[in-house]
Motif scaffolding. Structure first.
Motif, PDB file in Angstrom:
ATOM      1  N   GLY A 175       0.815  -1.216   0.000  1.00  0.00           N
ATOM      2  CA  GLY A 175       0.000   0.000   0.000  1.00  0.00           C
ATOM      3  C   GLY A 175       0.843   1.259   0.000  1.00  0.00           C
ATOM      4  N   THR A 176       2.113   1.139   0.424  1.00  0.00           N
ATOM      5  CA  THR A 176       3.032   2.272   0.326  1.00  0.00           C
ATOM      6  C   THR A 176       3.692   2.213  -1.051  1.00  0.00           C
ATOM      7  N   PRO A 177       4.284   3.314  -1.511  1.00  0.00           N
ATOM      8  CA  PRO A 177       4.913   3.286  -2.839  1.00  0.00           C
ATOM      9  C   PRO A 177       5.996   2.212  -2.920  1.00  0.00           C
ATOM     10  N   PRO A 178       5.955   1.389  -3.965  1.00  0.00           N
ATOM     11  CA  PRO A 178       6.964   0.339  -4.116  1.00  0.00           C
ATOM     12  C   PRO A 178       8.355   0.927  -4.310  1.00  0.00           C
ATOM     13  N   ILE A 179       9.338   0.230  -3.797  1.00  0.00           N
ATOM     14  CA  ILE A 179      10.739   0.571  -4.017  1.00  0.00           C
ATOM     15  C   ILE A 179      11.212  -0.355  -5.130  1.00  0.00           C
ATOM     16  N   VAL A 180      11.756   0.227  -6.204  1.00  0.00           N
ATOM     17  CA  VAL A 180      12.103  -0.566  -7.381  1.00  0.00           C
ATOM     18  C   VAL A 180      13.594  -0.443  -7.681  1.00  0.00           C
ATOM     19  N   GLY A 181      14.264  -1.579  -7.790  1.00  0.00           N
ATOM     20  CA  GLY A 181      15.675  -1.629  -8.165  1.00  0.00           C
ATOM     21  C   GLY A 181      16.605  -1.618  -6.966  1.00  0.00           C
ATOM     22  N   LYS A 182      17.804  -2.186  -7.194  1.00  0.00           N
ATOM     23  CA  LYS A 182      18.768  -2.321  -6.098  1.00  0.00           C
ATOM     24  C   LYS A 182      19.233  -0.981  -5.543  1.00  0.00           C
ATOM     25  N   ALA A 183      19.456   0.007  -6.412  1.00  0.00           N
ATOM     26  CA  ALA A 183      19.924   1.314  -5.926  1.00  0.00           C
ATOM     27  C   ALA A 183      18.907   1.920  -4.960  1.00  0.00           C
ATOM     28  N   ALA A 184      17.631   1.832  -5.304  1.00  0.00           N
ATOM     29  CA  ALA A 184      16.583   2.364  -4.434  1.00  0.00           C
ATOM     30  C   ALA A 184      16.489   1.559  -3.139  1.00  0.00           C
ATOM     31  N   LEU A 185      16.684   0.253  -3.234  1.00  0.00           N
ATOM     32  CA  LEU A 185      16.673  -0.579  -2.025  1.00  0.00           C
ATOM     33  C   LEU A 185      17.803  -0.178  -1.082  1.00  0.00           C
ATOM     34  N   PHE A 186      19.011  -0.012  -1.629  1.00  0.00           N
ATOM     35  CA  PHE A 186      20.136   0.379  -0.778  1.00  0.00           C
ATOM     36  C   PHE A 186      19.894   1.745  -0.139  1.00  0.00           C
ATOM     37  N   ALA A 187      19.286   2.678  -0.870  1.00  0.00           N
ATOM     38  CA  ALA A 187      18.967   3.990  -0.298  1.00  0.00           C
ATOM     39  C   ALA A 187      17.978   3.843   0.853  1.00  0.00           C
ATOM     40  N   PHE A 188      16.979   2.979   0.694  1.00  0.00           N
ATOM     41  CA  PHE A 188      16.002   2.702   1.758  1.00  0.00           C
ATOM     42  C   PHE A 188      16.699   2.114   2.972  1.00  0.00           C
ATOM     43  N   TRP A 189      17.567   1.134   2.750  1.00  0.00           N
ATOM     44  CA  TRP A 189      18.259   0.492   3.860  1.00  0.00           C
ATOM     45  C   TRP A 189      19.227   1.454   4.546  1.00  0.00           C
ATOM     46  N   GLN A 190      19.831   2.388   3.801  1.00  0.00           N
ATOM     47  CA  GLN A 190      20.725   3.377   4.420  1.00  0.00           C
ATOM     48  C   GLN A 190      19.949   4.284   5.366  1.00  0.00           C
ATOM     49  N   ARG A 191      18.729   4.659   4.984  1.00  0.00           N
ATOM     50  CA  ARG A 191      17.896   5.473   5.885  1.00  0.00           C
ATOM     51  C   ARG A 191      17.603   4.691   7.163  1.00  0.00           C
ATOM     52  N   THR A 192      17.363   3.389   7.011  1.00  0.00           N
ATOM     53  CA  THR A 192      17.112   2.535   8.171  1.00  0.00           C
ATOM     54  C   THR A 192      18.344   2.459   9.058  1.00  0.00           C
ATOM     55  N   ALA A 193      19.521   2.439   8.439  1.00  0.00           N
ATOM     56  CA  ALA A 193      20.775   2.293   9.181  1.00  0.00           C
ATOM     57  C   ALA A 193      21.271   3.612   9.771  1.00  0.00           C
ATOM     58  N   ALA A 194      20.611   4.728   9.456  1.00  0.00           N
ATOM     59  CA  ALA A 194      21.056   6.031   9.947  1.00  0.00           C
ATOM     60  C   ALA A 194      21.027   6.095  11.479  1.00  0.00           C
ATOM     61  N   VAL A 195      20.122   5.351  12.073  1.00  0.00           N
ATOM     62  CA  VAL A 195      20.036   5.254  13.527  1.00  0.00           C
ATOM     63  C   VAL A 195      20.507   3.854  13.913  1.00  0.00           C
ATOM     64  N   PRO A 196      21.444   3.745  14.868  1.00  0.00           N
ATOM     65  CA  PRO A 196      21.911   2.398  15.236  1.00  0.00           C
ATOM     66  C   PRO A 196      20.756   1.541  15.773  1.00  0.00           C
ATOM     67  N   THR A 197      20.357   0.600  14.963  1.00  0.00           N
ATOM     68  CA  THR A 197      19.190  -0.210  15.250  1.00  0.00           C
ATOM     69  C   THR A 197      19.558  -1.682  15.201  1.00  0.00           C
ATOM     70  N   ARG A 198      18.976  -2.433  16.103  1.00  0.00           N
ATOM     71  CA  ARG A 198      19.179  -3.887  16.104  1.00  0.00           C
ATOM     72  C   ARG A 198      17.877  -4.543  15.678  1.00  0.00           C
ATOM     73  N   PHE A 199      17.974  -5.460  14.708  1.00  0.00           N
ATOM     74  CA  PHE A 199      16.822  -6.191  14.203  1.00  0.00           C
ATOM     75  C   PHE A 199      16.979  -7.651  14.578  1.00  0.00           C
ATOM     76  N   GLU A 200      15.931  -8.210  15.171  1.00  0.00           N
ATOM     77  CA  GLU A 200      15.968  -9.615  15.582  1.00  0.00           C
ATOM     78  C   GLU A 200      14.745 -10.333  15.016  1.00  0.00           C
ATOM     79  N   PRO A 201      14.871 -10.889  13.792  1.00  0.00           N
ATOM     80  CA  PRO A 201      13.756 -11.632  13.234  1.00  0.00           C
ATOM     81  C   PRO A 201      13.692 -13.046  13.791  1.00  0.00           C
ATOM     82  N   THR A 202      12.485 -13.509  14.069  1.00  0.00           N
ATOM     83  CA  THR A 202      12.247 -14.883  14.512  1.00  0.00           C
ATOM     84  C   THR A 202      11.257 -15.511  13.543  1.00  0.00           C
ATOM     85  N   LEU A 203      11.733 -16.481  12.795  1.00  0.00           N
ATOM     86  CA  LEU A 203      10.904 -17.144  11.799  1.00  0.00           C
ATOM     87  C   LEU A 203       9.861 -18.020  12.478  1.00  0.00           C
TER      88      LEU A 203
END
Length: 139
Positions: free
Chosen positions: A56-84
């Motif tokens: 429902g949010t605008p799609p992110i298309v292509g690797k360059a756009a993905l890396f830009a999205f992930w860099q914004r996520t990494a701007a704040v030191p964040t820990r992600f813990e996924p549990t499958l």
């Protein structure tokens, strides 16, 4: 008898990749968040991949756009813990249920229950990823 019919139906699903390849892409994706490794994550995606998070949010298309999205996520030191919780593979796609605990130092953590639909291309790369979560998923 019904079980046999259902299993036979599953046998008619066409796939360009094996269920193991689909699961490897999913597990690699979750591991890359746990390891905070954007390079490893990027290597899992096709060059023209589409990422919707949440749907429902605008799609992110292509690797360059993905890396830009992930860099914004990494701007704040964040820990992600996924549990499958579960992976269901049908052909080149998977429906994945997992819980993601997000922690930022000095703030309370957040947990999101997420369902994601992965479509894997012939090369075993993530071609399209759709994340489903809503206000009831966030705690």
């Amino acid at each position: 008898m019904i079980q046999t019919m259902m299993k036979q139906l599953l046998g008619t699903i066409r796939a360009d990749v094996s269920p193991e390849q689909v699961k490897a892409a999913v597990n690699g994706y979750l591991d890359s968040w746990r390891d905070n490794d954007a390079e490893a994550r990027g290597a899992l995606f096709a060059d023209d991949a589409v990422f919707e998070d949440p749907v429902g949010t605008p799609p992110i298309v292509g690797k360059a756009a993905l890396f830009a999205f992930w860099q914004r996520t990494a701007a704040v030191p964040t820990r992600f813990e996924p549990t499958l919780e579960r992976i269901v593979v049908c052909g080149n796609e998977a429906l994945v249920e997992f819980t993601l605990r997000i922690s930022i130092e000095g703030t309370p953590s957040c947990t999101i229950r997420i369902l994601e639909n992965f479509r894997i291309d012939k090369q075993g790369k993530i071609a399209h990823l759709r994340a489903f979560w809503d206000e009831h998923s966030v705690a």
